[in-house]
Design a protein around this motif. Sequence first.
Motif, PDB file in Angstrom:
ATOM      1  N   UNK A   6      91.552  27.357  69.710  1.00  0.00           N
ATOM      2  CA  UNK A   6      91.210  26.407  68.645  1.00  0.00           C
ATOM      3  C   UNK A   6      89.781  25.887  68.742  1.00  0.00           C
ATOM      4  N   UNK A   7      89.310  25.703  70.003  1.00  0.00           N
ATOM      5  CA  UNK A   7      87.966  25.112  70.162  1.00  0.00           C
ATOM      6  C   UNK A   7      86.844  26.158  70.163  1.00  0.00           C
ATOM      7  N   UNK A   8      87.160  27.429  69.852  1.00  0.00           N
ATOM      8  CA  UNK A   8      86.134  28.476  69.879  1.00  0.00           C
ATOM      9  C   UNK A   8      85.272  28.429  68.621  1.00  0.00           C
ATOM     10  N   UNK A   9      83.967  28.621  68.843  1.00  0.00           N
ATOM     11  CA  UNK A   9      83.054  28.648  67.687  1.00  0.00           C
ATOM     12  C   UNK A   9      82.214  29.914  67.749  1.00  0.00           C
ATOM     13  N   UNK A  10      82.005  30.523  66.599  1.00  0.00           N
ATOM     14  CA  UNK A  10      81.215  31.756  66.547  1.00  0.00           C
ATOM     15  C   UNK A  10      79.763  31.386  66.280  1.00  0.00           C
ATOM     16  N   UNK A  11      78.844  31.920  67.085  1.00  0.00           N
ATOM     17  CA  UNK A  11      77.444  31.482  67.007  1.00  0.00           C
ATOM     18  C   UNK A  11      76.577  32.273  66.028  1.00  0.00           C
ATOM     19  N   UNK A  12      76.790  33.573  65.954  1.00  0.00           N
ATOM     20  CA  UNK A  12      75.837  34.425  65.229  1.00  0.00           C
ATOM     21  C   UNK A  12      76.101  34.513  63.722  1.00  0.00           C
ATOM     22  N   UNK A  13      77.314  34.399  63.296  1.00  0.00           N
ATOM     23  CA  UNK A  13      77.651  34.457  61.868  1.00  0.00           C
ATOM     24  C   UNK A  13      77.185  35.755  61.245  1.00  0.00           C
ATOM     25  N   UNK A  14      76.406  35.636  60.148  1.00  0.00           N
ATOM     26  CA  UNK A  14      75.932  36.851  59.463  1.00  0.00           C
ATOM     27  C   UNK A  14      74.880  37.621  60.263  1.00  0.00           C
ATOM     28  N   UNK A  15      74.377  36.983  61.333  1.00  0.00           N
ATOM     29  CA  UNK A  15      73.369  37.659  62.159  1.00  0.00           C
ATOM     30  C   UNK A  15      74.022  38.610  63.172  1.00  0.00           C
ATOM     31  N   UNK A  16      75.344  38.569  63.268  1.00  0.00           N
ATOM     32  CA  UNK A  16      76.028  39.397  64.265  1.00  0.00           C
ATOM     33  C   UNK A  16      75.701  40.893  64.074  1.00  0.00           C
ATOM     34  N   UNK A  17      75.837  41.358  62.804  1.00  0.00           N
ATOM     35  CA  UNK A  17      75.617  42.803  62.554  1.00  0.00           C
ATOM     36  C   UNK A  17      74.166  43.211  62.877  1.00  0.00           C
ATOM     37  N   UNK A  18      73.133  42.452  62.385  1.00  0.00           N
ATOM     38  CA  UNK A  18      71.765  42.854  62.762  1.00  0.00           C
ATOM     39  C   UNK A  18      71.525  42.820  64.274  1.00  0.00           C
ATOM     40  N   UNK A  19      72.104  41.815  64.982  1.00  0.00           N
ATOM     41  CA  UNK A  19      71.904  41.731  66.440  1.00  0.00           C
ATOM     42  C   UNK A  19      72.517  42.962  67.128  1.00  0.00           C
ATOM     43  N   UNK A  20      73.745  43.324  66.697  1.00  0.00           N
ATOM     44  CA  UNK A  20      74.412  44.494  67.303  1.00  0.00           C
ATOM     45  C   UNK A  20      73.630  45.774  66.967  1.00  0.00           C
ATOM     46  N   UNK A  21      73.112  45.851  65.732  1.00  0.00           N
ATOM     47  CA  UNK A  21      72.334  47.037  65.338  1.00  0.00           C
ATOM     48  C   UNK A  21      71.088  47.169  66.227  1.00  0.00           C
ATOM     49  N   UNK A  22      70.439  46.012  66.530  1.00  0.00           N
ATOM     50  CA  UNK A  22      69.256  46.042  67.412  1.00  0.00           C
ATOM     51  C   UNK A  22      69.667  46.498  68.825  1.00  0.00           C
ATOM     52  N   UNK A  23      70.824  46.003  69.282  1.00  0.00           N
ATOM     53  CA  UNK A  23      71.323  46.428  70.608  1.00  0.00           C
ATOM     54  C   UNK A  23      71.570  47.936  70.643  1.00  0.00           C
ATOM     55  N   UNK A  24      72.115  48.461  69.537  1.00  0.00           N
ATOM     56  CA  UNK A  24      72.361  49.923  69.471  1.00  0.00           C
ATOM     57  C   UNK A  24      71.041  50.676  69.613  1.00  0.00           C
ATOM     58  N   UNK A  25      70.009  50.200  68.891  1.00  0.00           N
ATOM     59  CA  UNK A  25      68.699  50.873  68.947  1.00  0.00           C
ATOM     60  C   UNK A  25      68.143  50.810  70.379  1.00  0.00           C
ATOM     61  N   UNK A  26      68.231  49.625  71.005  1.00  0.00           N
ATOM     62  CA  UNK A  26      67.694  49.465  72.365  1.00  0.00           C
ATOM     63  C   UNK A  26      68.450  50.375  73.349  1.00  0.00           C
ATOM     64  N   UNK A  27      69.784  50.350  73.273  1.00  0.00           N
ATOM     65  CA  UNK A  27      70.597  51.171  74.183  1.00  0.00           C
ATOM     66  C   UNK A  27      70.340  52.662  73.945  1.00  0.00           C
ATOM     67  N   UNK A  28      70.170  53.033  72.675  1.00  0.00           N
ATOM     68  CA  UNK A  28      69.922  54.444  72.328  1.00  0.00           C
ATOM     69  C   UNK A  28      68.579  54.880  72.929  1.00  0.00           C
ATOM     70  N   UNK A  29      67.573  53.989  72.816  1.00  0.00           N
ATOM     71  CA  UNK A  29      66.246  54.287  73.361  1.00  0.00           C
ATOM     72  C   UNK A  29      66.317  54.436  74.890  1.00  0.00           C
ATOM     73  N   UNK A  30      67.006  53.474  75.528  1.00  0.00           N
ATOM     74  CA  UNK A  30      67.154  53.521  76.992  1.00  0.00           C
ATOM     75  C   UNK A  30      67.884  54.784  77.434  1.00  0.00           C
ATOM     76  N   UNK A  31      68.925  55.133  76.666  1.00  0.00           N
ATOM     77  CA  UNK A  31      69.720  56.314  76.990  1.00  0.00           C
ATOM     78  C   UNK A  31      68.895  57.593  76.896  1.00  0.00           C
ATOM     79  N   UNK A  32      68.111  57.681  75.817  1.00  0.00           N
ATOM     80  CA  UNK A  32      67.265  58.869  75.621  1.00  0.00           C
ATOM     81  C   UNK A  32      66.282  58.994  76.776  1.00  0.00           C
TER      82      UNK A  32
END
Lengths: 192, 111
Positions: A157-183
């Motif tokens: 009940x006391x949980x709050x979500x911080x990123x809201x609509x920014x969640x998808x762009x943040x995850x997309x940036x993480x994908x790019x960073x991880x993909x770059x590191x992996x390559x």
Amino acid sequence: MKKLNFTTPTAQKIYDDYFNRVTRCTRTLPLNDQLEIMMEVNSHIYEATQNTTPQTEVEVLVNALQNFGAPEEVLQPLVADKKVKQATRTFNPRHIIQALYLNISNGIGFVLVAILYLSITAFGILIIAKLIYPNHTGLFIGNGHLFAFGFISDLPNNAAELLGNWFIPVVAILIVIFYFLNTLLFRLLKRK
Amino acid sequence: MNIEFVQNWFSQVKKGTLSYIILIILDEKEYYGYELVQEIKIHTTLEVAEGTLYPLLNRLKTDGIVESKWIEQESGIPRKYYTLTTEGRETLQEMKKIWSTLETAINKLQK
């Protein structure tokens, strides 16, 4: 490729069975690499059968194949190397997964690449989850400290979500960073 | 004597020296795979599954140390000949120096 012909059916069967095993070991590789390996094994077996003391055809062939070794064992490093080369060249996810599978025993580096690759896949799934279950997917905090990043089915009940609509762009940036590191890591491992 | 320890140690030595042995043999002339294996067997007591040579030759090729070419034969079964590249010859010279230094050091220690 010209295959070897034997006069006795038993020898021919042993040879054909052995080459079926070679084909199975190399089938994940591009056709030109498969052919190159087959031609080299064929050439070796031919030379071995020609340079031996007179025995029966079956004995000569069995000795040659035993000396070469089981294709599943002796060709594995060769197939693994060629697969890494193909994966680095194409960066096709299917080839990367096959290269990781073949090289997983070759060290911690490839395990790390596998973890990074799994993370990229998980991030992709999180984007889809955010679109389907927006309230259950995100960066959640409860009682003032961080406790979850991802998908939660039973939200406290006391949980709050911080990123809201920014969640998808943040995850997309993480994908790019991880993909770059992996390559980068994959290419470094290939150079080793 | 701990036989298992000695066998493991020898297995590591064999693994580490096989590429050096291949380069020394290829420095003399070009060889095809089967012929190269026989040459290794003649000059050393190393017992290796013949097929293990090919992943090693492929690695040496990727590193630019050896190069290969297929040559057709009357039998219709071509042979793949391996030869040292210029970089391979330079690499071998460096390896020979390292080996010589190591040999001297070990000989001194063994006295």
